[in-house]
Motif scaffolding. Sequence first.
Motif, short mmCIF file in Angstrom:
data_model
loop_
_atom_site.label_atom_id
_atom_site.label_comp_id
_atom_site.label_asym_id
_atom_site.label_seq_id
_atom_site.Cartn_x
_atom_site.Cartn_y
_atom_site.Cartn_z
N GLU B 172 0.83 -1.20 0.00
CA GLU B 172 0.00 0.00 0.00
C GLU B 172 0.86 1.26 0.00
O GLU B 172 0.63 2.21 -0.75
CB GLU B 172 -0.91 -0.01 1.23
N PHE B 173 1.89 1.24 0.83
CA PHE B 173 2.77 2.40 0.90
C PHE B 173 3.50 2.61 -0.43
O PHE B 173 3.63 3.74 -0.90
CB PHE B 173 3.78 2.25 2.04
N ARG B 175 2.46 1.85 -3.34
CA ARG B 175 1.49 2.44 -4.27
C ARG B 175 1.37 3.95 -4.04
O ARG B 175 1.35 4.74 -4.98
CB ARG B 175 0.13 1.78 -4.06
N LEU B 176 1.34 4.35 -2.78
CA LEU B 176 1.22 5.78 -2.47
C LEU B 176 2.45 6.57 -2.90
O LEU B 176 2.38 7.77 -3.12
CB LEU B 176 0.97 5.98 -0.97
N ARG B 177 3.59 5.90 -2.99
CA ARG B 177 4.81 6.58 -3.45
C ARG B 177 4.90 6.56 -4.98
O ARG B 177 5.96 6.82 -5.53
CB ARG B 177 6.07 5.94 -2.86
N ILE B 179 4.54 3.97 -7.06
CA ILE B 179 5.03 2.74 -7.68
C ILE B 179 3.85 1.97 -8.27
O ILE B 179 2.81 1.83 -7.61
CB ILE B 179 5.72 1.85 -6.61
#
Lengths: 262, 282
Positions: B172-173, B175-177, B179
């Motif tokens: 999830e993290f 994705r938020l960055r 990626i």
Amino acid sequence: MMSLQKGNITMMKTPVIEFKNVSFSFDSFNVLEDVNLTIEERDFLSIVGPNGGGKTTLLKLMLGLLKPAKGTVRVFGQHPVKARSRIGYMPQYSSLDPLFPVTVSDVVLMGRLGNGKLLGAYRGADKKAASKALSELEMSEMRNRPFSALSGGQRQRVLIARALVSDPELLLLDEPTSNVDAVIENELFELLHKLNKRITIALVTHDLGFVSSYVKRVACVSRRIVVHPTSEITGEMISEIYGCDVRMIRHDATAHEGDTDV
Amino acid sequence: MSEFFAEFTQQTFLQYAVLTGILVSIACGVIGSYVVTRRITYIAGAIAHSVLAGMGAARYFQTVYHWEWLHPLYGALVAALISAIIIGLVSLGAKQREDTVIGAVWAIGMAIGILFIFKTPGYNEDLMSYLFGNILMVSSDELWLIAGLDAVVVVIGLLFYKQFLAVCFDEEFARLRGISVEFYYLLLLCLTAITVVLLVTVVGIVMVIALITLPAAVAGMFSKRLWQMMVLSTLFTILFTTGGLALSYGPNLPAGATTIVLAGAVYLAVAIGSRIFRTRHP
């Protein structure tokens, strides 16, 4: 001077987060109904409410991980997905694999993803940013420790460092007080208070003890949303809001007008 | 053991076998570490078993239609990549239960392979070597193919190390960055598929799952970072493949099975040992 003023004007006009008539449902169950919420710069908002009340959904809408069924969500005036690079996010550490072979600095560096080049290792600038974030959280000495060897409070600090390492303008935290004792919770609050001088903060908690004096406003979420300035909140009021949906909605009607001019 | 060392300098097939083991170990160490930490061992298992469909089909067309160029390894590669993409797309998007699809790919792949092998004329000893591996049969052509695939897997696996690490640790993290989590997940499954094909030559379809996980699991007990796990895991895989070959050669045991028993024994010893160590030195 001119440009500075202009900057100020746009800041006034564009709230950090803006929910307009947002509804969200899972299958046919309404999780959120007609939510209006505005978060201005340097606000410190605590989102509370019963389990299943829609707190996490609210956070995920802010991050663009979920799409609203109705209404619009804007972050810095943009679609949340486009604003992601300006958001720092701290998930619950219990959602992470405790056996994963990573060190503290490995974890913090993940916050620099998307900044540098595509291929190969992190650059010097990324490492510098990571050590700066770690020293801000007083975790520099721990940088080579395995993430799995840390205590709950330390892991949370590392995850906050990871969220801060890309210099976000908005910090979102999911349940930062779960599984930590009162002392750690207090420390965490001092830290957030310090960060709040430059960063807008919103956090989700099911723990009502977390409504610290540093929190500026509290949003009570249970399908609908009611926002109170912290000064108005009394313990009695919170316990009322918590268990009871009916009062919640009645509350909503009065607080709604209040919300628009906050 | 002594027979192995005596003949090693003279027998090319032994040198090829050892070289194959070493090459494959690098891909196995790198990708195995991702597979173990991302907890997709069973996906690797399903891909491994589905490989039989490709090998069986390739062998059938080779024999019946005289498509000499269609080496069973090519068939294996195609089948493995198709399975990886099917499982990947299902687990990312579709509303099917992931484990049901893994089980289906696993069994249907084997069934297709068995049908082809059954219809391939002549006495069929291939099936046994596909299932249980035959590292002593690796030819120089195959060795080149293995080296090429190995290079592809290792280079891609290491170039995108920081993305894979982030996606495996906290999807999830990542994705938020910004990626593309879906892209890297599918890429990882495709690299896993190629690694599985490489390992099939060493230990066969049935035992791939052990070689991809056991060295990484042993390495994980001594590593605090993912890249350390990859290095150690590669060394352990080299130890197991070479050791398995050396131990099995004299008494004429199957090399694949010996390799796996050795890996399993070391894993158990280390797991029990570290437990005893921890209770004595808390």
